[in-house]
Design an enzyme around this catalytic site. Structure first.
Site, PDB file in Angstrom:
ATOM      1  N   TYR A 232       0.826  -1.214   0.000  1.00 42.76           N
ATOM      2  CA  TYR A 232       0.000   0.000   0.000  1.00 42.76           C
ATOM      3  C   TYR A 232       0.857   1.260   0.000  1.00 42.76           C
ATOM      4  O   TYR A 232       0.746   2.116  -0.884  1.00 42.76           O
ATOM      5  CB  TYR A 232      -0.940  -0.030   1.208  1.00 42.76           C
ATOM      6  N   LYS A 236       1.686   3.968  -3.059  1.00 37.17           N
ATOM      7  CA  LYS A 236       1.288   5.367  -2.844  1.00 37.17           C
ATOM      8  C   LYS A 236       2.490   6.295  -3.036  1.00 37.17           C
ATOM      9  O   LYS A 236       2.362   7.385  -3.610  1.00 37.17           O
ATOM     10  CB  LYS A 236       0.698   5.548  -1.447  1.00 37.17           C
TER      11      LYS A 236
END
Length: 303
Positions: A232, A236
């Site tokens: 994640y 990002k």
């Protein structure tokens, strides 16, 4: 006041309901707020808007202000739009895309895959390529004043101590910054090659019954190699790099929130929706059902 047209790209309404409420309550002169929602149909998008925004308790102050005209006011300001940041032109149809590109002043993106151990291809598609698609669309917007991108505080990876906010430049890695073992001999992070790796790996594993597991493991492997704890925050961070590379003359604001909980003062104290992150702990503590919590007394919690 100059009327503004805003496009907000929605992941979930929990975070952005507060922003929408704030805008409509304090700047009711705003022209339109286009809400780009991933939905199966216009009816489904409108239903989400009705259930998660218009009928939500959070908007009771605005409802009290406008009374019987409340629904008309909200429907006049909020325009649900079906779209997908994983697609070129954000999945918008030609005429609608042109209308938005000609009118929008502000673009706010909150769309993300927030599963820590997501399949690498899915996380790349949404968290890395998604912002690039939005930047491409932003360059078509004739009046755009600013692009606001919601990232996460945890893109700082394994950095410790007091961390000053600074943008990621293409090729930056936490591993090289912190001098992890063997990091000096490794090449810089190449976002393009990471995207290519995700696409090729997905294709190679099409008929593999363990594809889900292997694609998740690939994401974790790539993240940890470059100094991030999970897929994640790694994807990002790469999304931020693409924004920085593509921005040209478009003003960019990147927001990196930590854990988001209830409202503090506005529009009223204590509003919270659903059970997320630390919500259950807060709830049980408030009800007197939780008297203590095991933790490090010197630890810092970012809420």
């Amino acid at each position: 006041i100059t009327l503004k047209f805003i496009i907000i790209i929605i992941f979930n309404f929990f975070l952005f309901s507060v922003l929408i409420e704030k805008i409509l309550r304090t700047v009711p002169e705003v022209g339109k707020i286009f809400l780009l929602i991933k939905a199966e149909s216009e009816e489904a998008a409108s239903e989400r808007l009705k259930n998660e925004v218009i009928n939500a308790e959070l908007f009771k102050c605005i409802q009290q202000t406008y009374g019987e005209c409340y629904h008309d006011f909200m429907l006049n300001k909020l325009v649900p739009v079906i779209g997908n940041i994983s697609e070129s032109n954000l999945g918008l149809e030609g005429d609608l895309a042109t209308v938005i590109a000609n009118e929008v002043d502000v673009i706010i993106n909150s769309a993300a895959s927030i599963t820590f151990h997501e399949r690498y291809d899915i996380a790349i598609d949404i968290n890395t390529r998604g912002p690039a698609h939005i930047m491409t669309f932003a360059k078509k917007c004739k009046k755009v004043k600013v692009f606001v991108h919601v990232s996460t505080a945890y893109v700082n990876g394994k950095r410790q101590g007091r961390i000053m906010e600074k943008p990621f430049c293409m090729g930056d890695t936490i591993a090289r910054e912190l001098n992890f073992s063997n990091s000096k001999t490794e090449t810089k992070l190449d976002v393009g090659k990471e995207i290519e790796l995700a696409v090729k790996s997905k294709k190679a594993l099409e008929n593999d019954e363990d594809a889900l597991k292997k694609m998740k493991e690939l994401g974790l492997e790539r993240a940890r190699k470059h100094g991030w704890q999970d897929t994640y925050i790694f994807t990002k961070a790469m999304g931020e790099m693409l924004i920085d590379t593509m921005k040209e003359n478009i003003p960019i604001v990147i927001i990196r929130p930590g854990i988001i909980e209830s409202t503090y003062k506005e529009p009223f104290p204590g509003w919270i929706e659903g059970n997320r992150m630390l919500d259950l702990i807060v709830s049980y503590y408030g009800k007197g059902q939780l008297n203590g919590f095991v933790g490090d007394p010197s630890g810092i919690i970012d809420l």
